[in-house]
Design a protein around this motif. Structure first.
Motif, PDB file in Angstrom:
ATOM      1  N   ASN A   1       0.837  -1.179   0.000  1.00  0.00           N
ATOM      2  CA  ASN A   1       0.000   0.000   0.000  1.00  0.00           C
ATOM      3  C   ASN A   1       0.886   1.248   0.000  1.00  0.00           C
ATOM      4  OD1 ASN A   1      -1.719   2.091   0.532  1.00  0.00           O
ATOM      5  ND2 ASN A   1      -2.700   1.152   2.296  1.00  0.00           N
ATOM      6  N   PRO A   2       0.787   2.091  -1.044  1.00  0.00           N
ATOM      7  CA  PRO A   2       1.652   3.262  -1.099  1.00  0.00           C
ATOM      8  C   PRO A   2       1.367   4.263   0.016  1.00  0.00           C
ATOM      9  CG  PRO A   2       0.032   3.360  -2.853  1.00  0.00           C
ATOM     10  CD  PRO A   2      -0.117   2.010  -2.174  1.00  0.00           C
ATOM     11  N   HIS A   3       0.212   4.153   0.663  1.00  0.00           N
ATOM     12  CA  HIS A   3      -0.131   5.069   1.745  1.00  0.00           C
ATOM     13  C   HIS A   3       0.174   4.462   3.100  1.00  0.00           C
ATOM     14  CE1 HIS A   3      -1.894   7.593  -1.274  1.00  0.00           C
ATOM     15  NE2 HIS A   3      -2.617   6.597  -1.690  1.00  0.00           N
TER      16      HIS A   3
ATOM     17  N   MET B   1      23.568   8.562  -9.212  1.00  0.00           N
ATOM     18  CA  MET B   1      24.382   8.311  -8.020  1.00  0.00           C
ATOM     19  C   MET B   1      23.737   8.946  -6.793  1.00  0.00           C
ATOM     20  SD  MET B   1      28.361   8.366  -9.326  1.00  0.00           S
ATOM     21  CE  MET B   1      28.348  10.062  -9.833  1.00  0.00           C
ATOM     22  N   GLN B   2      23.160  10.117  -6.960  1.00  0.00           N
ATOM     23  CA  GLN B   2      22.425  10.755  -5.865  1.00  0.00           C
ATOM     24  C   GLN B   2      21.229   9.904  -5.463  1.00  0.00           C
ATOM     25  OE1 GLN B   2      21.394  14.714  -7.211  1.00  0.00           O
ATOM     26  NE2 GLN B   2      22.241  15.578  -5.345  1.00  0.00           N
ATOM     27  N   PHE B   3      20.513   9.411  -6.433  1.00  0.00           N
ATOM     28  CA  PHE B   3      19.310   8.614  -6.187  1.00  0.00           C
ATOM     29  C   PHE B   3      19.638   7.379  -5.356  1.00  0.00           C
ATOM     30  CE2 PHE B   3      16.235   5.294  -7.379  1.00  0.00           C
ATOM     31  CZ  PHE B   3      15.042   5.938  -7.088  1.00  0.00           C
ATOM     32  N   VAL B   4      20.680   6.650  -5.726  1.00  0.00           N
ATOM     33  CA  VAL B   4      20.977   5.400  -5.015  1.00  0.00           C
ATOM     34  C   VAL B   4      21.615   5.642  -3.653  1.00  0.00           C
ATOM     35  CG1 VAL B   4      21.117   4.035  -7.136  1.00  0.00           C
ATOM     36  CG2 VAL B   4      23.227   4.963  -6.130  1.00  0.00           C
ATOM     37  N   GLN B   5      21.967   6.887  -3.355  1.00  0.00           N
ATOM     38  CA  GLN B   5      22.554   7.202  -2.060  1.00  0.00           C
ATOM     39  C   GLN B   5      21.604   7.976  -1.149  1.00  0.00           C
ATOM     40  OE1 GLN B   5      26.989   8.091  -2.208  1.00  0.00           O
ATOM     41  NE2 GLN B   5      26.333   8.661  -4.281  1.00  0.00           N
ATOM     42  N   ILE B   6      20.348   8.048  -1.509  1.00  0.00           N
ATOM     43  CA  ILE B   6      19.392   8.817  -0.736  1.00  0.00           C
ATOM     44  C   ILE B   6      19.203   8.199   0.654  1.00  0.00           C
ATOM     45  CG2 ILE B   6      17.319   7.596  -1.544  1.00  0.00           C
ATOM     46  CD1 ILE B   6      16.041  10.454  -1.737  1.00  0.00           C
ATOM     47  N   SER B   7      19.004   9.031   1.630  1.00  0.00           N
ATOM     48  CA  SER B   7      18.763   8.534   2.980  1.00  0.00           C
ATOM     49  C   SER B   7      17.309   8.077   3.097  1.00  0.00           C
ATOM     50  CB  SER B   7      19.037   9.625   4.013  1.00  0.00           C
ATOM     51  OG  SER B   7      18.041  10.637   3.925  1.00  0.00           O
ATOM     52  N   LYS B   8      17.065   7.240   4.069  1.00  0.00           N
ATOM     53  CA  LYS B   8      15.701   6.745   4.275  1.00  0.00           C
ATOM     54  C   LYS B   8      14.743   7.906   4.525  1.00  0.00           C
ATOM     55  CE  LYS B   8      13.086   3.466   7.024  1.00  0.00           C
ATOM     56  NZ  LYS B   8      13.150   2.468   8.082  1.00  0.00           N
ATOM     57  N   ARG B   9      15.183   8.892   5.275  1.00  0.00           N
ATOM     58  CA  ARG B   9      14.320  10.045   5.572  1.00  0.00           C
ATOM     59  C   ARG B   9      14.056  10.892   4.331  1.00  0.00           C
ATOM     60  NH1 ARG B   9      17.441  12.908   9.815  1.00  0.00           N
ATOM     61  NH2 ARG B   9      18.727  11.100  10.092  1.00  0.00           N
TER      62      ARG B   9
ATOM     63  N   ARG C   1      10.698   9.981  -0.912  1.00  0.00           N
ATOM     64  CA  ARG C   1       9.349  10.515  -1.156  1.00  0.00           C
ATOM     65  C   ARG C   1       8.597   9.535  -2.053  1.00  0.00           C
ATOM     66  NH1 ARG C   1      10.832  12.746   2.586  1.00  0.00           N
ATOM     67  NH2 ARG C   1      11.668  14.839   2.755  1.00  0.00           N
ATOM     68  N   ALA C   2       7.308   9.731  -2.159  1.00  0.00           N
ATOM     69  CA  ALA C   2       6.461   8.824  -2.944  1.00  0.00           C
ATOM     70  C   ALA C   2       6.920   8.745  -4.403  1.00  0.00           C
ATOM     71  CB  ALA C   2       5.002   9.265  -2.868  1.00  0.00           C
ATOM     72  N   ASN C   3       7.409   9.853  -4.973  1.00  0.00           N
ATOM     73  CA  ASN C   3       7.822   9.829  -6.384  1.00  0.00           C
ATOM     74  C   ASN C   3       9.064   8.958  -6.599  1.00  0.00           C
ATOM     75  OD1 ASN C   3       9.564  11.699  -5.142  1.00  0.00           O
ATOM     76  ND2 ASN C   3       9.768  12.879  -7.025  1.00  0.00           N
ATOM     77  N   HIS C   4       9.841   8.696  -5.565  1.00  0.00           N
ATOM     78  CA  HIS C   4      10.994   7.808  -5.704  1.00  0.00           C
ATOM     79  C   HIS C   4      10.550   6.397  -6.055  1.00  0.00           C
ATOM     80  CE1 HIS C   4      13.022  10.982  -3.226  1.00  0.00           C
ATOM     81  NE2 HIS C   4      13.832  10.861  -4.262  1.00  0.00           N
ATOM     82  N   LYS C   5       9.437   5.973  -5.489  1.00  0.00           N
ATOM     83  CA  LYS C   5       8.904   4.640  -5.784  1.00  0.00           C
ATOM     84  C   LYS C   5       8.612   4.515  -7.273  1.00  0.00           C
ATOM     85  CE  LYS C   5       4.786   2.024  -5.048  1.00  0.00           C
ATOM     86  NZ  LYS C   5       3.438   2.084  -4.528  1.00  0.00           N
ATOM     87  N   ASP C   6       8.059   5.577  -7.855  1.00  0.00           N
ATOM     88  CA  ASP C   6       7.714   5.560  -9.274  1.00  0.00           C
ATOM     89  C   ASP C   6       8.944   5.543 -10.175  1.00  0.00           C
ATOM     90  OD1 ASP C   6       5.046   5.712  -8.461  1.00  0.00           O
ATOM     91  OD2 ASP C   6       4.996   7.898  -8.631  1.00  0.00           O
ATOM     92  N   LYS C   7      10.069   6.034  -9.686  1.00  0.00           N
ATOM     93  CA  LYS C   7      11.287   6.135 -10.490  1.00  0.00           C
ATOM     94  C   LYS C   7      12.143   4.867 -10.455  1.00  0.00           C
ATOM     95  CE  LYS C   7      11.749  11.109  -9.831  1.00  0.00           C
ATOM     96  NZ  LYS C   7      12.576  12.174  -9.275  1.00  0.00           N
TER      97      LYS C   7
END
Length: 116
Positions: A13-15, A77-85, A88-94
């Motif tokens: 569930n995305p929410h 490289m930025q994307f794969v190093q993102i912190s858990k905090r 955002r929801a759009n990361h799931k789509d990417k």
């Protein structure tokens, strides 16, 4: 080459509360699989751009493509190093798109190295 096939897995569930952890784990797996290779390609691109500047050659289409590739690699490289905090929801789509594009770039680099 190992691939994650992120699109095939369910993200729940995305929410719900667990989507962020699941997305983080997938991004972390992408980091483990691809970051070193992305960084190596990025360094090669930077080196080629620096050579171009040091030789004081005029800008051309190849240089523009190298600049675009450099920017794209930095974004991945930025994307794969993102912190858990930072997820955002759009990361799931990417996830699937980014992984596919990363695989294409790394595969092209491997083909180029095999011919040289």
């Amino acid at each position: 080459m190992k691939e994650l096939y992120l699109l095939e897995s369910s993200t729940g569930n995305p929410h719900g509360e667990d989507w962020q952890e699941e997305v983080y784990q997938k991004i972390k797996a992408m980091k483990d699989l691809y970051l070193l290779d992305l960084n190596a390609v990025h360094q090669k691109v930077i080196s080629k751009l620096q050579q171009h500047v040091s030789l004081q050659l005029p800008e051309n289409e190849r240089v523009e493509k190298l600049k675009a590739l450099k920017y794209m690699l930095e974004r991945y490289m930025q994307f794969v190093q993102i912190s858990k905090r930072g997820i955002r929801a759009n990361h799931k789509d990417k996830l699937g798109t980014y992984e596919s594009q990363i695989i294409i770039i790394l595969s092209a680099d491997r083909r180029l190295r095999a011919t040289h």
